[in-house]
Design an enzyme around this catalytic site. Sequence first.
Site, PDB file in Angstrom:
ATOM      1  N   GLU A 189      -3.963   5.779   7.344  1.00  0.00           N
ATOM      2  CA  GLU A 189      -5.307   5.311   6.997  1.00  0.00           C
ATOM      3  C   GLU A 189      -6.309   5.528   8.128  1.00  0.00           C
ATOM      4  O   GLU A 189      -7.390   4.960   8.125  1.00  0.00           O
ATOM      5  CB  GLU A 189      -5.242   3.840   6.583  1.00  0.00           C
ATOM      6  CG  GLU A 189      -4.306   3.646   5.395  1.00  0.00           C
ATOM      7  CD  GLU A 189      -4.215   2.224   4.893  1.00  0.00           C
ATOM      8  OE1 GLU A 189      -4.859   1.339   5.483  1.00  0.00           O
ATOM      9  OE2 GLU A 189      -3.506   1.996   3.897  1.00  0.00           O
TER      10      GLU A 189
ATOM     11  N   LYS B 174      -7.400  -3.703  -6.252  1.00  0.00           N
ATOM     12  CA  LYS B 174      -6.875  -2.337  -6.243  1.00  0.00           C
ATOM     13  C   LYS B 174      -6.731  -1.904  -7.696  1.00  0.00           C
ATOM     14  O   LYS B 174      -5.837  -2.381  -8.395  1.00  0.00           O
ATOM     15  CB  LYS B 174      -5.504  -2.283  -5.567  1.00  0.00           C
ATOM     16  CG  LYS B 174      -5.535  -2.458  -4.056  1.00  0.00           C
ATOM     17  CD  LYS B 174      -4.113  -2.468  -3.506  1.00  0.00           C
ATOM     18  CE  LYS B 174      -4.112  -2.452  -1.987  1.00  0.00           C
ATOM     19  NZ  LYS B 174      -2.740  -2.722  -1.476  1.00  0.00           N
TER      20      LYS B 174
END
Length: 445
Positions: free
Chosen positions: A216, A353
Amino acid sequence: MAITIVSVRARQIFDSRGNPTVEADIKLSDGHLARAAVPSGASTGIYEALELRDGGSDYLGKGVSKAVENVNSIIGPALIGKDPTEQTALDNFMVQELDGTVNEWGWCKQKLGANAILAVSLALCKAGAHVKGIPLYKHIANLAGNKNLVLPVPAFNVINGGSHAGNKLAMQEFMILPVGASSFKEAMKMGAEVYHHLKSVIKKKYGQDATNVGDEGGFAPNIQENKEGLELLKTAIAKAGYTGKVVIGMDVAASEFYGSDKTYDLNFKEENNDGSQKISGEALKDLYKSFASEYPIVSIEDPFDQDDWEHYSKLTSEIGEKVQIVGDDLLVTNPKRVEKAIQEKACNALLLKVNQIGSVTESIEAVRMSKRAGWGVMASHRSGETEDTFIADLSVGLATGQIKTGAPCRSERLAKYNQLLRIEEELGAEAVYAGAKFRTPVEPY
């Protein structure tokens, strides 16, 4: 004449980790093409809707040709001639009629796959915005009945541990949140500057290769214990001159190191370890409390296992006023699990999400429930991302107040942050940055 869907096609593309994922194209009768791609996670909650993978040896079992085929042969033909602005009806049609699989937590997408349904759901949403002639974030706001658009506070994951990194760090993410910025643009400046200061602090302390980046975009230095990560952030924030303006968030992903003996092993990455770092839920709770008293921590995500409701509730009642307790694996963006957590006062923020639940409509429902309970909401990427920027618009349209989509590094992460910069510019004088009100930026809708 009404604009309708003329074709729906899916293909297999690759995510940022080199794993296959699903992309869907929806063509409209006016010639417009709407395209969306879905992400996938590394540390996944056991209650997430089914991500359909092929198995077998191709792509090490991670191929998505079945999901693609489900779009091309089942979902696509059923949507031809339909109105793309009917998001709720079409999502429900895909989830409840075309798929129809159910478990104790609701619609589980086990027949067609959440990745197949979501790719189409996201593309539909983009197509609907086009037909309405409005930006995607406004279309999403309208679908949710939200009147106030808000630019979120970015939570940059700058130090990686847990399942995202090869160091000893048990806790998965250490984040910085520029709550003291006056605009999203300024928040990006603060985040980028702290990131670069952190890079030099890490390089000096651990050597050049410690600044290699993880999935990430964060750094994964060879940190021995969690407190060291917090100390590095504190130092980098101070060096950048943002003490008090940039605060800290953590994603522990504790389900990854919870054992069958009901203990948490802070040394879980060392195989066959002596068990000396195993602690009880109670001791882990006290560790968080000590972190929160020593550092400017405003958010702790997944502090306990996804079934450890007891310690979630205790931590929330003890420090929930000062620190938001975020449910990710606990909630998996599932309205039924959100409902249970509200009743049990297990946490006070939702991690949003879209690919955990598998449709835009169900995601909106989870957010509305959370907001009505007085919770915070943080929109989130997954560790395996694409260049798709849907979640940036989603975050503004639903006024989540917070978004985490990695460090200010790696194009699949910056794609989202850059889209938020464009949205802020487009909104001009009407742009509102959540800032210090990141937990409750708007009245519930």
